[in-house]
Design an enzyme around this catalytic site. Structure first.
Site, short mmCIF file in Angstrom:
data_model
loop_
_atom_site.label_atom_id
_atom_site.label_comp_id
_atom_site.label_asym_id
_atom_site.label_seq_id
_atom_site.Cartn_x
_atom_site.Cartn_y
_atom_site.Cartn_z
N TRP A 243 0.85 -1.19 0.00
CA TRP A 243 0.00 0.00 0.00
C TRP A 243 0.88 1.23 0.00
CZ3 TRP A 243 -2.47 2.65 4.68
CH2 TRP A 243 -3.44 3.59 4.26
N ASP B 214 -1.75 -6.08 8.71
CA ASP B 214 -2.68 -5.13 8.12
C ASP B 214 -3.82 -5.97 7.55
OD1 ASP B 214 -4.12 -3.41 6.51
OD2 ASP B 214 -2.37 -2.46 5.60
N LYS C 157 -14.28 -1.77 4.75
CA LYS C 157 -14.54 -2.65 3.61
C LYS C 157 -15.64 -3.66 3.91
CE LYS C 157 -10.47 -0.80 2.53
NZ LYS C 157 -9.75 0.17 3.39
#
Length: 394
Positions: free
Chosen positions: A129, A212, A248
């Site tokens: 990311w 993560d 999400k």
């Protein structure tokens, strides 16, 4: 340099102002439905309707949260991440702090590891990311390193031997950031056997794992299955941290609903570390977290009917992403008459894919065909639907 694709934000702006009827927005990392609209879950709508009624009746207020967040929410966050049967939870070796999304959880984790726990080295996947290294730098890490991840020969599968080799060379006590599932930006995840080998190396080198886990539930449709990696480490007795979010898997992107979960081998350490992080990191830094998204999550998970509806919606999202992958692969392979030439589309998983394209090919798709993706060939698979999949394949 001249000719290089626009930056992350510049590309987003270019896509927004593009009026082409063929435009495909594969840039933004959020889930969209078949019509290309941001998807609001029915379970979320129902929870928010209940909350609105409670506000009207004077039973719900827009008040401050606490420094650790809403306890009911952080308890649910621990349960979703580690499972109802977690030994660490039962033994009181886990705490959770509410944060402003997964980004906030990562910032609190890295700042705590660097400034309170005095870790000096942090590792990320070579492809990761785009904000990871920035967060580490702002948190105080000066020694930021990378382990190999994507096979440079193909740009679409895992360089597992390179990954292991780099971790075996890492200094003891280094922090290693691992994406638990639906790797961003590649969609390339280790399999079960590979995770077991990664665990072995992390244990041998005495590394500290920071997971993560932003996309839990978007791969299999089951939050328990998608949490395999951090649960494997927890069950092996590892101390670790997990950055989680409801952005999400509840579709609460704008509500900044996240949590940092800390697993220790000593219940006393958990309590003292929680106090230190609140005083030294959260209060003078991001401050109190928003309560709206957390309250939505609590409402859904506390209500058996809403919880079941949420599970079904999450499964439907995962199923659609898999369907898109299968359809796009089959269309491309039919067009180029090369079976298995795009197998990586269905080997990768989650919301993102590395298409394995060159910079020139990405530039062509963007400027000539208005299929927006990043210069490293990352595309959001949710932007593809049955209305545009034939166009994208062509």
């Amino acid at each position: 340099p001249e000719g290089v694709l626009p930056s992350h934000l510049g590309l987003i702006d270019q896509c927004k102002t593009d009026t082409s009827p063929f435009k495909v927005n594969g840039i933004i990392g959020l889930y969209a439905d078949e019509e290309g609209r941001p998807y609001v879950m029915e379970s979320v709508k129902r929870a928010e309707m209940e909350m609105a009624n409670d506000v009207l009746e004077g039973n719900l207020f827009h008040e401050y949260s606490t420094s650790t967040g809403i306890r009911e929410y952080t308890n649910f966050a621990m349960e979703i991440a580690l499972g109802q049967g977690s030994l660490a939870i039962r033994e009181g070796r886990v705490c959770a702090l509410q944060t402003t999304g997964c980004l906030g959880a990562l910032r609190v984790a890295m700042e705590s590891l660097c400034q309170q726990l005095h870790r000096t080295v942090i590792y990320f996947p070579q492809q990761t990311w785009f904000l990871h290294a920035n967060i580490a730098n702002k948190s105080g890490f000066e020694d930021i390193r990378y382990y190999r991840y994507v096979n440079v020969a193909t740009n679409c599968d895992l360089d597992f031997e390179g990954l292991l080799d780099d971790l075996k060379k890492a200094p003891a006590k280094a922090v290693v950031v691992l994406q638990a599932v639906a790797h961003n930006p590649t969609g390339i995840d280790p399999n079960v056997k590979q995770w077991e080998k990664i665990l072995q190396v992390v244990q041998e080198r005495e590394l500290f794992p920071l997971f993560d886990m932003a996309y839990q539930g978007l791969v299999s449709g089951d939050v328990d299955k998608d949490a395999f990696a951090p649960r494997l480490f927890e069950q092996a007795g590892m101390e670790l941290m997990i950055a989680t979010t409801g952005s999400k898997n509840f579709g609460l992107y704008s509500e900044r609903t996240g949590a940092l979960i800390i697993v220790s081998n000593n219940p006393d350490n958990v309590s003292s570390l929680e106090t230190t992080i609140v005083k030294q990191v959260i209060r003078p830094g991001p401050g109190l977290s928003p309560i709206h998204g957390a309250t939505v999550v609590i409402r859904i998970l506390s209500d058996p009917v809403l919880k079941e509806q949420w599970k079904m919606e999450l499964q439907a999202i995962a199923d659609r992403l898999r369907t898109v992958r299968v359809k796009l692969r089959s269309l491309i392979e039919a067009l180029n008459q090369k079976p298995n030439s795009w197998k990586h589309l269905t080997d990768q998983q989650g919301i993102f894919s590395f298409l394995g394209l060159s910079l020139e090919q990405c530039r062509y798709l963007i400027h000539e065909k208005r299929v927006y993706l990043y210069e490293n060939s990352r595309i959001n698979m949710a932007a593809i639907n049955m209305n545009n999949v034939e166009y994208v394949a062509a």
